[in-house]
Scaffold this motif. Structure first.
Motif, PDB file in Angstrom:
ATOM      1  N   VAL A 203       0.000  -7.018 -17.763  1.00  0.00           N
ATOM      2  CA  VAL A 203      -0.134  -5.644 -18.252  1.00  0.00           C
ATOM      3  C   VAL A 203      -1.436  -5.006 -17.793  1.00  0.00           C
ATOM      4  O   VAL A 203      -1.495  -3.801 -17.530  1.00  0.00           O
ATOM      5  N   ALA A 204      -2.483  -5.787 -17.657  1.00  0.00           N
ATOM      6  CA  ALA A 204      -3.784  -5.260 -17.248  1.00  0.00           C
ATOM      7  C   ALA A 204      -3.772  -4.720 -15.821  1.00  0.00           C
ATOM      8  O   ALA A 204      -4.676  -3.973 -15.438  1.00  0.00           O
ATOM      9  N   ARG A 205      -2.749  -5.078 -15.050  1.00  0.00           N
ATOM     10  CA  ARG A 205      -2.653  -4.613 -13.666  1.00  0.00           C
ATOM     11  C   ARG A 205      -1.626  -3.484 -13.545  1.00  0.00           C
ATOM     12  O   ARG A 205      -0.970  -3.322 -12.526  1.00  0.00           O
ATOM     13  N   ARG A 206      -1.513  -2.690 -14.611  1.00  0.00           N
ATOM     14  CA  ARG A 206      -0.559  -1.587 -14.673  1.00  0.00           C
ATOM     15  C   ARG A 206      -0.680  -0.664 -13.459  1.00  0.00           C
ATOM     16  O   ARG A 206       0.316  -0.325 -12.823  1.00  0.00           O
ATOM     17  N   GLU A 207      -1.885  -0.230 -13.133  1.00  0.00           N
ATOM     18  CA  GLU A 207      -2.069   0.734 -12.048  1.00  0.00           C
ATOM     19  C   GLU A 207      -1.599   0.166 -10.720  1.00  0.00           C
ATOM     20  O   GLU A 207      -0.974   0.869  -9.909  1.00  0.00           O
ATOM     21  N   GLN A 208      -1.911  -1.104 -10.462  1.00  0.00           N
ATOM     22  CA  GLN A 208      -1.529  -1.715  -9.185  1.00  0.00           C
ATOM     23  C   GLN A 208      -0.002  -1.847  -9.070  1.00  0.00           C
ATOM     24  O   GLN A 208       0.577  -1.545  -8.019  1.00  0.00           O
ATOM     25  N   TYR A 209       0.640  -2.283 -10.149  1.00  0.00           N
ATOM     26  CA  TYR A 209       2.094  -2.430 -10.096  1.00  0.00           C
ATOM     27  C   TYR A 209       2.793  -1.073 -10.057  1.00  0.00           C
ATOM     28  O   TYR A 209       3.840  -0.926  -9.417  1.00  0.00           O
TER      29      TYR A 209
END
Length: 219
Positions: free
Chosen positions: A193-199
Protein backbone atom coordinates in the motif's frame (compact mmCIF):
# COMPACT_ATOMS: atom_id res chain seq x y z
CA UNK A 1 19.78 1.69 -24.29
CA UNK A 2 18.01 -0.89 -26.43
CA UNK A 3 14.46 -2.00 -25.58
CA UNK A 4 12.90 -5.27 -26.68
CA UNK A 5 9.19 -5.40 -27.41
CA UNK A 6 7.69 -8.89 -27.23
CA UNK A 7 4.51 -9.37 -29.25
CA UNK A 8 2.25 -12.20 -28.13
CA UNK A 9 0.47 -14.34 -30.72
CA UNK A 10 -2.85 -12.95 -29.44
CA UNK A 11 -1.91 -9.57 -30.93
CA UNK A 12 -2.86 -10.93 -34.34
CA UNK A 13 -6.15 -12.43 -33.14
CA UNK A 14 -8.96 -10.36 -34.73
CA UNK A 15 -11.43 -11.58 -32.08
CA UNK A 16 -9.33 -10.39 -29.12
CA UNK A 17 -11.31 -7.16 -28.69
CA UNK A 18 -8.64 -5.42 -26.63
CA UNK A 19 -4.88 -5.01 -26.95
CA UNK A 20 -2.50 -3.84 -24.23
CA UNK A 21 1.12 -4.01 -23.10
CA UNK A 22 2.51 -4.67 -19.64
CA UNK A 23 5.95 -3.56 -18.43
CA UNK A 24 8.74 -5.91 -17.42
CA UNK A 25 8.30 -7.98 -14.28
CA UNK A 26 4.82 -9.28 -15.14
CA UNK A 27 4.26 -12.93 -16.05
CA UNK A 28 0.96 -14.01 -17.58
CA UNK A 29 -1.00 -16.74 -15.84
CA UNK A 30 -2.61 -18.75 -18.66
CA UNK A 31 -6.15 -19.00 -17.31
CA UNK A 32 -7.48 -21.34 -20.01
CA UNK A 33 -4.62 -23.81 -19.49
CA UNK A 34 -4.65 -23.68 -15.69
CA UNK A 35 -8.42 -24.30 -15.74
CA UNK A 36 -8.42 -26.81 -18.55
CA UNK A 37 -11.16 -29.45 -18.52
CA UNK A 38 -10.08 -32.94 -17.36
CA UNK A 39 -8.88 -35.28 -20.12
CA UNK A 40 -8.34 -32.33 -22.50
CA UNK A 41 -5.11 -31.71 -24.41
CA UNK A 42 -4.50 -28.55 -22.34
CA UNK A 43 -4.93 -30.47 -19.07
CA UNK A 44 -2.44 -33.08 -20.28
CA UNK A 45 0.12 -30.38 -21.11
CA UNK A 46 -0.41 -28.75 -17.70
CA UNK A 47 0.09 -32.07 -15.91
CA UNK A 48 3.33 -32.73 -17.79
CA UNK A 49 4.59 -29.22 -17.06
CA UNK A 50 3.84 -29.47 -13.33
CA UNK A 51 5.05 -33.05 -12.84
CA UNK A 52 8.77 -32.18 -12.48
CA UNK A 53 7.93 -29.47 -9.92
CA UNK A 54 5.77 -31.81 -7.84
CA UNK A 55 8.30 -34.65 -8.01
CA UNK A 56 11.09 -32.27 -6.98
CA UNK A 57 9.43 -31.80 -3.57
CA UNK A 58 10.94 -34.64 -1.49
CA UNK A 59 8.71 -34.40 1.57
CA UNK A 60 5.24 -35.88 1.23
CA UNK A 61 3.57 -33.31 3.50
CA UNK A 62 5.24 -30.41 1.69
CA UNK A 63 4.16 -31.92 -1.62
CA UNK A 64 0.56 -32.05 -0.47
CA UNK A 65 0.80 -28.43 0.66
CA UNK A 66 2.10 -27.45 -2.77
CA UNK A 67 -0.77 -29.26 -4.47
CA UNK A 68 -3.23 -27.59 -2.08
CA UNK A 69 -1.80 -24.15 -2.89
CA UNK A 70 -2.08 -24.90 -6.59
CA UNK A 71 -5.72 -25.89 -6.13
CA UNK A 72 -6.34 -22.69 -4.18
CA UNK A 73 -4.79 -20.68 -7.01
CA UNK A 74 -7.05 -22.43 -9.50
CA UNK A 75 -10.08 -21.50 -7.40
CA UNK A 76 -9.00 -17.85 -7.52
CA UNK A 77 -8.59 -17.99 -11.30
CA UNK A 78 -11.97 -19.69 -11.66
CA UNK A 79 -13.60 -16.92 -9.62
CA UNK A 80 -11.88 -14.29 -11.76
CA UNK A 81 -13.05 -15.89 -14.97
CA UNK A 82 -16.63 -16.03 -13.69
CA UNK A 83 -16.64 -12.21 -13.43
CA UNK A 84 -15.38 -11.74 -16.98
CA UNK A 85 -11.61 -11.78 -16.50
CA UNK A 86 -9.78 -12.51 -19.75
CA UNK A 87 -6.19 -11.82 -18.65
CA UNK A 88 -4.24 -12.27 -15.43
CA UNK A 89 -0.57 -11.50 -14.77
CA UNK A 90 1.60 -11.82 -11.68
CA UNK A 91 3.97 -8.93 -11.06
CA UNK A 92 7.27 -9.35 -9.20
CA UNK A 93 9.42 -6.26 -8.72
CA UNK A 94 12.22 -5.11 -6.45
CA UNK A 95 11.45 -2.05 -4.36
CA UNK A 96 14.11 0.42 -5.51
CA UNK A 97 12.49 3.57 -4.14
CA UNK A 98 14.58 5.86 -1.94
CA UNK A 99 14.88 4.60 1.63
CA UNK A 100 13.61 1.10 0.86
CA UNK A 101 15.43 -2.11 1.77
CA UNK A 102 15.12 -3.61 -1.70
CA UNK A 103 12.42 -6.10 -0.75
CA UNK A 104 10.47 -8.02 -3.39
CA UNK A 105 7.00 -6.65 -4.11
CA UNK A 106 4.16 -8.70 -5.60
CA UNK A 107 1.09 -7.60 -7.51
CA UNK A 108 -1.71 -9.04 -9.60
CA UNK A 109 -2.89 -7.41 -12.84
CA UNK A 110 -6.19 -8.39 -14.46
CA UNK A 111 -8.27 -7.34 -17.45
CA UNK A 112 -12.02 -7.97 -17.29
CA UNK A 113 -15.05 -7.22 -19.43
CA UNK A 114 -18.21 -5.78 -17.96
CA UNK A 115 -21.54 -5.30 -19.73
CA UNK A 116 -22.98 -1.81 -19.24
CA UNK A 117 -26.11 0.10 -20.22
CA UNK A 118 -25.62 2.25 -23.31
CA UNK A 119 -24.49 5.80 -22.68
CA UNK A 120 -21.78 8.10 -24.07
CA UNK A 121 -18.34 6.78 -23.22
CA UNK A 122 -17.39 9.79 -21.08
CA UNK A 123 -20.56 9.32 -19.03
CA UNK A 124 -19.86 5.60 -18.56
CA UNK A 125 -16.30 6.31 -17.44
CA UNK A 126 -17.44 8.89 -14.88
CA UNK A 127 -20.28 6.69 -13.67
CA UNK A 128 -17.94 3.74 -13.08
CA UNK A 129 -15.93 5.44 -10.34
CA UNK A 130 -18.92 7.34 -8.96
CA UNK A 131 -21.18 4.33 -8.43
CA UNK A 132 -18.68 1.67 -7.34
CA UNK A 133 -18.47 3.13 -3.83
CA UNK A 134 -15.42 3.48 -1.60
CA UNK A 135 -13.31 4.71 -4.51
CA UNK A 136 -10.74 7.34 -3.65
CA UNK A 137 -8.18 9.31 -5.67
CA UNK A 138 -10.59 9.67 -8.58
CA UNK A 139 -9.13 10.68 -11.93
CA UNK A 140 -10.66 11.23 -15.36
CA UNK A 141 -8.48 10.55 -18.40
CA UNK A 142 -8.56 11.24 -22.10
CA UNK A 143 -6.62 8.29 -23.49
CA UNK A 144 -5.73 7.44 -27.09
CA UNK A 145 -8.46 4.76 -26.85
CA UNK A 146 -11.05 7.27 -25.57
CA UNK A 147 -12.46 8.54 -22.25
CA UNK A 148 -11.50 6.62 -19.12
CA UNK A 149 -11.40 6.95 -15.35
CA UNK A 150 -9.29 5.68 -12.47
CA UNK A 151 -9.96 5.07 -8.80
CA UNK A 152 -8.66 2.95 -5.97
CA UNK A 153 -9.71 1.18 -2.81
CA UNK A 154 -7.94 -0.33 0.19
CA UNK A 155 -9.61 -3.39 1.62
CA UNK A 156 -8.74 -5.69 4.52
CA UNK A 157 -10.13 -9.25 4.61
CA UNK A 158 -12.54 -10.00 7.43
CA UNK A 159 -11.62 -12.66 10.03
CA UNK A 160 -14.44 -14.84 8.66
CA UNK A 161 -12.75 -15.03 5.25
CA UNK A 162 -9.86 -17.06 6.61
CA UNK A 163 -7.40 -14.82 4.73
CA UNK A 164 -4.51 -12.90 6.32
CA UNK A 165 -5.69 -9.54 7.65
CA UNK A 166 -3.34 -7.62 5.38
CA UNK A 167 -4.55 -4.45 3.67
CA UNK A 168 -4.92 -4.83 -0.10
CA UNK A 169 -4.60 -1.86 -2.45
CA UNK A 170 -6.73 -2.22 -5.59
CA UNK A 171 -6.29 0.34 -8.36
CA UNK A 172 -8.83 0.39 -11.21
CA UNK A 173 -8.91 1.87 -14.70
CA UNK A 174 -12.27 1.90 -16.49
CA UNK A 175 -12.17 2.07 -20.30
CA UNK A 176 -15.57 2.07 -22.06
CA UNK A 177 -15.57 0.25 -25.40
CA UNK A 178 -16.46 2.24 -28.55
CA UNK A 179 -19.69 0.25 -28.86
CA UNK A 180 -20.79 1.87 -25.55
CA UNK A 181 -22.22 -1.49 -24.42
CA UNK A 182 -19.29 -2.89 -22.49
CA UNK A 183 -16.34 -1.70 -20.48
CA UNK A 184 -12.81 -2.98 -20.00
CA UNK A 185 -11.78 -2.93 -16.36
CA UNK A 186 -8.04 -2.98 -15.66
CA UNK A 187 -7.13 -3.72 -12.06
CA UNK A 188 -3.79 -3.81 -10.26
CA UNK A 189 -3.76 -5.28 -6.75
CA UNK A 190 -0.94 -5.32 -4.22
CA UNK A 191 -0.32 -5.46 -0.48
CA UNK A 192 2.40 -2.81 -0.90
CA UNK A 193 0.00 0.00 0.00
CA UNK A 194 2.88 2.38 0.71
CA UNK A 195 3.84 2.20 -2.98
CA UNK A 196 0.44 3.50 -4.12
CA UNK A 197 1.88 6.22 -6.38
CA UNK A 198 4.27 3.85 -8.16
CA UNK A 199 1.62 1.20 -8.82
CA UNK A 200 -0.88 3.81 -9.94
CA UNK A 201 1.64 5.07 -12.48
CA UNK A 202 2.16 1.51 -13.74
CA UNK A 203 -1.57 1.07 -14.30
CA UNK A 204 -1.87 4.49 -15.94
CA UNK A 205 0.88 3.57 -18.40
CA UNK A 206 -0.85 0.27 -19.22
CA UNK A 207 -4.15 2.11 -19.76
CA UNK A 208 -2.47 4.64 -22.07
CA UNK A 209 -1.17 1.80 -24.24
CA UNK A 210 -4.48 -0.07 -24.33
CA UNK A 211 -6.35 -0.11 -27.62
CA UNK A 212 -9.64 -1.49 -28.90
CA UNK A 213 -8.10 -1.82 -32.36
CA UNK A 214 -5.22 -4.12 -33.21
CA UNK A 215 -1.95 -2.13 -33.38
CA UNK A 216 -0.74 -4.56 -36.05
CA UNK A 217 -3.42 -3.53 -38.55
CA UNK A 218 -2.09 -1.00 -41.03
CA UNK A 219 -4.14 2.14 -41.45
Amino acid sequence: MTYRVLVDDSASDPSAGIWFAVPGGFTELPIDILLAAPASAEADRLQKALAPMVEAVPDGVTRQQFIAQLASGQQLLRALREVGTVHCSLGVHRDDTAGSNGETLHSLFTVSWRDIAWSPRAVSAARAVATEGQHSHLEYLDLPSGPASMGETVRTPTPESGLPSTAMLQIYAYLPHPDCKRMAVLMLSTTAVARREQYREILRQIAELTSFESPLVEA
